[in-house]
Design a protein around this motif. Sequence first.
Motif, PDB file in Angstrom:
ATOM      1  N   LEU A  26       0.823  -1.202   0.000  1.00 41.75           N
ATOM      2  CA  LEU A  26       0.000   0.000   0.000  1.00 41.75           C
ATOM      3  C   LEU A  26       0.863   1.260   0.000  1.00 41.75           C
ATOM      4  O   LEU A  26       0.534   2.261  -0.648  1.00 41.75           O
ATOM      5  N   ARG A  27       1.973   1.185   0.758  1.00 39.66           N
ATOM      6  CA  ARG A  27       2.861   2.347   0.802  1.00 39.66           C
ATOM      7  C   ARG A  27       3.475   2.600  -0.572  1.00 39.66           C
ATOM      8  O   ARG A  27       3.568   3.760  -1.021  1.00 39.66           O
ATOM      9  N   GLU A  28       3.890   1.552  -1.238  1.00 37.65           N
ATOM     10  CA  GLU A  28       4.466   1.721  -2.577  1.00 37.65           C
ATOM     11  C   GLU A  28       3.426   2.260  -3.563  1.00 37.65           C
ATOM     12  O   GLU A  28       3.704   3.141  -4.385  1.00 37.65           O
ATOM     13  N   GLU A  29       2.203   1.713  -3.457  1.00 40.48           N
ATOM     14  CA  GLU A  29       1.133   2.183  -4.340  1.00 40.48           C
ATOM     15  C   GLU A  29       0.812   3.647  -4.082  1.00 40.48           C
ATOM     16  O   GLU A  29       0.589   4.441  -5.011  1.00 40.48           O
ATOM     17  N   ASN A  30       0.829   4.012  -2.778  1.00 40.90           N
ATOM     18  CA  ASN A  30       0.572   5.400  -2.411  1.00 40.90           C
ATOM     19  C   ASN A  30       1.674   6.312  -2.949  1.00 40.90           C
ATOM     20  O   ASN A  30       1.409   7.414  -3.458  1.00 40.90           O
ATOM     21  N   ASP A  31       2.913   5.837  -2.835  1.00 40.12           N
ATOM     22  CA  ASP A  31       4.031   6.626  -3.375  1.00 40.12           C
ATOM     23  C   ASP A  31       3.915   6.791  -4.884  1.00 40.12           C
ATOM     24  O   ASP A  31       4.181   7.885  -5.434  1.00 40.12           O
TER      25      ASP A  31
END
Length: 219
Positions: A26-31
């Motif tokens: 999720l963090r990568e997708e958010n980034d």
Amino acid sequence: MEVSDGEESSRKRPRTDSHYEERNSLREENDNLRCQMEAYKNEVEVIKVDLKKELEDKDKQFKMLQNTLQGMQQQLIDAKRKQTEEENKVKELQSKLQVINDGKSKINSDRDIVTVDDSEPEPSESTTISETTSEAVPPLNERDAKLVGIISAFLNVHPFGAGLDYIWSYVSKLESNLKPSDIEVLMTRFPTVFKQELMGIGANIERRWLFNAFNSSDD
């Protein structure tokens, strides 16, 4: 049934690892989404700058075209006013020529009814002047009168005279089927209205026609 601590720890670890991987995903997708949003924002700013510059350029072009149009409108107004003035001068000169022709016709008519006896008297001074004036003004048809008026108006605004070709180029726009020689012959018929002078020095000498009707010294 009792569960040992090792078994309970082994059961919790996979769930914890799964949550950690999900959070990372999720963090990568958010980034990625944040980067895309920044890219879109930058692209929008570039488009806004380009549109602003394009609008400014079009506004400058519009103002330039507007100024050009206003200048052309003023030129048309000036040209129309000048044309009206020249037409009025032509009409005035045509009226003067008509008066001269009417006077010549009256003189010829009076001469025709005079009876001559055997002892013809000496011509008086007034008769001589009338005959001279009559001979100096040849009869004009409507077309020649119009041409004389047009040429007179043209030369009147050229106080230093104009060459035959220059006069012909102007007159031919108003009266077609004319040759320079036709205009020269017509002006030669009226020495009290038009006169020709040599102007210039050496190789630059040229013949110019001048409007002479208002010069009393040449009468």
